[in-house]
Write an enzyme that holds these catalytic residues in place. Structure first.
Site, PDB file in Angstrom:
ATOM      1  N   GLY A  45      77.486  62.771 -21.090  1.00 13.03           N
ATOM      2  CA  GLY A  45      76.837  64.074 -21.107  1.00 13.03           C
ATOM      3  C   GLY A  45      76.765  64.601 -22.526  1.00 13.03           C
ATOM      4  O   GLY A  45      77.636  64.303 -23.355  1.00 13.03           O
ATOM      5  N   GLN A  50      75.617  70.264 -29.468  1.00 13.78           N
ATOM      6  CA  GLN A  50      76.496  69.228 -30.036  1.00 13.78           C
ATOM      7  C   GLN A  50      75.798  68.427 -31.140  1.00 13.78           C
ATOM      8  O   GLN A  50      76.450  67.708 -31.900  1.00 13.78           O
ATOM      9  CB  GLN A  50      76.986  68.282 -28.933  1.00 13.78           C
ATOM     10  CG  GLN A  50      77.925  68.972 -27.942  1.00 13.78           C
ATOM     11  CD  GLN A  50      78.395  68.016 -26.871  1.00 13.78           C
ATOM     12  OE1 GLN A  50      77.758  67.873 -25.844  1.00 13.78           O
ATOM     13  NE2 GLN A  50      79.497  67.335 -27.106  1.00 13.78           N
ATOM     14  N   CYS A  95      85.185  65.010 -24.350  1.00 14.73           N
ATOM     15  CA  CYS A  95      83.983  65.592 -24.953  1.00 14.73           C
ATOM     16  C   CYS A  95      83.714  64.886 -26.278  1.00 14.73           C
ATOM     17  O   CYS A  95      84.637  64.700 -27.083  1.00 14.73           O
ATOM     18  CB  CYS A  95      84.223  67.086 -25.195  1.00 14.73           C
ATOM     19  SG  CYS A  95      82.844  67.924 -25.993  1.00 14.73           S
ATOM     20  N   LEU A  96      82.462  64.526 -26.511  1.00 14.15           N
ATOM     21  CA  LEU A  96      82.130  63.841 -27.767  1.00 14.15           C
ATOM     22  C   LEU A  96      82.386  64.734 -28.984  1.00 14.15           C
ATOM     23  O   LEU A  96      82.509  64.233 -30.095  1.00 14.15           O
ATOM     24  CB  LEU A  96      80.667  63.378 -27.735  1.00 14.15           C
ATOM     25  CG  LEU A  96      80.370  62.237 -26.751  1.00 14.15           C
ATOM     26  CD1 LEU A  96      78.865  62.016 -26.614  1.00 14.15           C
ATOM     27  CD2 LEU A  96      81.065  60.954 -27.186  1.00 14.15           C
ATOM     28  N   HIS A 137      80.666  71.332 -17.473  1.00 16.98           N
ATOM     29  CA  HIS A 137      81.158  71.089 -18.841  1.00 16.98           C
ATOM     30  C   HIS A 137      80.038  71.342 -19.855  1.00 16.98           C
ATOM     31  O   HIS A 137      80.229  72.045 -20.857  1.00 16.98           O
ATOM     32  CB  HIS A 137      81.670  69.645 -18.935  1.00 16.98           C
ATOM     33  CG  HIS A 137      82.112  69.226 -20.294  1.00 16.98           C
ATOM     34  ND1 HIS A 137      83.434  69.005 -20.632  1.00 16.98           N
ATOM     35  CD2 HIS A 137      81.405  68.985 -21.441  1.00 16.98           C
ATOM     36  CE1 HIS A 137      83.516  68.656 -21.905  1.00 16.98           C
ATOM     37  NE2 HIS A 137      82.293  68.624 -22.425  1.00 16.98           N
ATOM     38  N   GLU A 138      78.853  70.781 -19.573  1.00 21.77           N
ATOM     39  CA  GLU A 138      77.741  70.912 -20.527  1.00 21.77           C
ATOM     40  C   GLU A 138      77.201  72.342 -20.556  1.00 21.77           C
ATOM     41  O   GLU A 138      76.794  72.839 -21.612  1.00 21.77           O
ATOM     42  CB  GLU A 138      76.616  69.926 -20.195  1.00 21.77           C
ATOM     43  CG  GLU A 138      77.023  68.454 -20.197  1.00 21.77           C
ATOM     44  CD  GLU A 138      77.714  67.998 -21.471  1.00 21.77           C
ATOM     45  OE1 GLU A 138      77.513  68.619 -22.527  1.00 21.77           O
ATOM     46  OE2 GLU A 138      78.491  67.016 -21.394  1.00 21.77           O
ATOM     47  N   HIS A 141      79.032  74.457 -22.939  1.00 17.59           N
ATOM     48  CA  HIS A 141      78.579  74.295 -24.331  1.00 17.59           C
ATOM     49  C   HIS A 141      77.443  75.276 -24.650  1.00 17.59           C
ATOM     50  O   HIS A 141      77.353  75.797 -25.762  1.00 17.59           O
ATOM     51  CB  HIS A 141      78.050  72.872 -24.570  1.00 17.59           C
ATOM     52  CG  HIS A 141      79.104  71.851 -24.866  1.00 17.59           C
ATOM     53  ND1 HIS A 141      79.889  71.896 -25.992  1.00 17.59           N
ATOM     54  CD2 HIS A 141      79.489  70.735 -24.197  1.00 17.59           C
ATOM     55  CE1 HIS A 141      80.722  70.857 -26.002  1.00 17.59           C
ATOM     56  NE2 HIS A 141      80.489  70.134 -24.920  1.00 17.59           N
TER      57      HIS A 141
HETATM   58  C1  Y12 Z   1      83.228  64.527 -16.821  1.00 19.70           C
HETATM   59  C2  Y12 Z   1      83.917  65.120 -17.834  1.00 19.70           C
HETATM   60  C3  Y12 Z   1      83.284  65.485 -19.002  1.00 19.70           C
HETATM   61  C4  Y12 Z   1      81.924  65.273 -19.139  1.00 19.70           C
HETATM   62  C5  Y12 Z   1      81.249  65.700 -20.392  1.00 19.70           C
HETATM   63  C6  Y12 Z   1      80.686  64.559 -21.188  1.00 19.70           C
HETATM   64  N1  Y12 Z   1      81.707  63.906 -21.919  1.00 19.70           N
HETATM   65  C7  Y12 Z   1      81.532  62.708 -22.530  1.00 19.70           C
HETATM   66  O1  Y12 Z   1      80.460  62.135 -22.442  1.00 19.70           O
HETATM   67  C8  Y12 Z   1      82.667  62.186 -23.314  1.00 19.70           C
HETATM   68  C9  Y12 Z   1      82.565  61.018 -23.932  1.00 19.70           C
HETATM   69  C10 Y12 Z   1      83.590  60.447 -24.792  1.00 19.70           C
HETATM   70  C11 Y12 Z   1      83.365  59.182 -25.340  1.00 19.70           C
HETATM   71  C12 Y12 Z   1      84.299  58.620 -26.192  1.00 19.70           C
HETATM   72  O2  Y12 Z   1      84.064  57.401 -26.819  1.00 19.70           O
HETATM   73  C13 Y12 Z   1      84.303  56.219 -26.151  1.00 19.70           C
HETATM   74  O3  Y12 Z   1      84.757  56.195 -25.043  1.00 19.70           O
HETATM   75  C14 Y12 Z   1      83.970  54.967 -26.885  1.00 19.70           C
HETATM   76  C15 Y12 Z   1      85.447  59.289 -26.503  1.00 19.70           C
HETATM   77  O4  Y12 Z   1      86.372  58.620 -27.300  1.00 19.70           O
HETATM   78  C16 Y12 Z   1      86.799  59.134 -28.469  1.00 19.70           C
HETATM   79  O5  Y12 Z   1      86.370  60.165 -28.855  1.00 19.70           O
HETATM   80  C17 Y12 Z   1      87.812  58.385 -29.236  1.00 19.70           C
HETATM   81  C18 Y12 Z   1      85.671  60.560 -25.979  1.00 19.70           C
HETATM   82  C19 Y12 Z   1      84.735  61.139 -25.140  1.00 19.70           C
HETATM   83  C20 Y12 Z   1      81.241  64.685 -18.117  1.00 19.70           C
HETATM   84  C21 Y12 Z   1      81.880  64.318 -16.952  1.00 19.70           C
HETATM   85 CO    CO Z   2      81.439  68.412 -24.372  1.00 14.66          CO
END
Ligand code: Y12
Ligand code: CO
Length: 173
Positions: A45, A50, A95-96, A137-138, A141
């Site tokens: 997401g 962001q 969260c990214l 979550h989004e 933001h």
């Molecule tokens: C459930 C909970 C939260 C959301 C919001 C969207 N969140 C993400 O897309 C988070 C992604 C994410 C990716 C990462 O990188 C990897 O896994 C390679 C990450 O790792 C690091 O930062 C080290 C952290 C978060 C949607 C649904």
């Molecule tokens: Co986020």
């Protein structure tokens, strides 16, 4: 084209995003860039703020039952409004814009959402489980809120300490 993702504590993440009024080629290019950015970062997401653009836009691309993501199931949500929500669920969020930190957060279990698609058409969807969590979550933001603001005082203090330490370590390496 991949864009830069801004990370906590960047103050721009606190901005309240504005409604999209033009559903034109420039919006379509931006949505495509958001997808490239999220996909490259392994996210599920992403909200426009962001990538430093304070507009009411979010995209979600959940993995399927084989844990694979496909652009065919990408959901582009513009000017969202929750019109009904009920129940509660706990889900471990990440969260990214807050790399390396994950925590259980309480959200509504189900919701009904009204929004526009990239062509400006009015749409509605019903969401539960992970999709519902991702939408909430989004949408936070878009209001300038991060999931870490939902932590208890003690947990937030611990997070700040750990996060600062991790940021320092990143700078050195
Ligand atoms: C459930 C909970 C939260 C959301 C919001 C969207 N969140 C993400 O897309 C988070 C992604 C994410 C990716 C990462 O990188 C990897 O896994 C390679 C990450 O790792 C690091 O930062 C080290 C952290 C978060 C949607 C649904
Ligand atoms: Co986020």
């Amino acid at each position: 084209m991949k864009l830069d993702i801004i990370t906590y504590p960047d103050k721009r993440l606190k901005l309240v995003s504005k409604a999209v009024t033009r559903f034109d080629a420039s919006l379509h290019r931006f949505l495509d860039d958001m997808y490239d950015t999220m996909h490259h970062a392994n996210g599920i997401g992403l909200a426009a703020i962001q990538v430093a653009n304070p507009l009411n836009i979010l995209i979600i691309n959940l993995p399927d039952e084989n844990d694979e993501q496909s652009k065919e199931t990408l959901i582009e949500i513009i000017n969202p409004k929750i019109i009904e929500a009920s129940g509660h669920q706990l889900y471990q969020e990440g969260c990214l814009s807050v790399p390396g930190f994950y925590e259980d957060i309480e959200r509504f279990e189900t919701l009904t959402l009204a929004y526009h698609n990239r062509h400006g058409e009015s749409c509605q969807l019903e969401a539960n489980a992970l999709l519902s969590v991702a939408i909430q979550h989004e949408m936070d933001h878009l209001l300038g809120k991060l999931f870490i603001e939902k932590l208890s005082y003690a947990r937030r203090k611990k997070f700040e300490k750990e996060y600062k330490k991790a940021q320092k370590a990143k700078k050195v390496s």
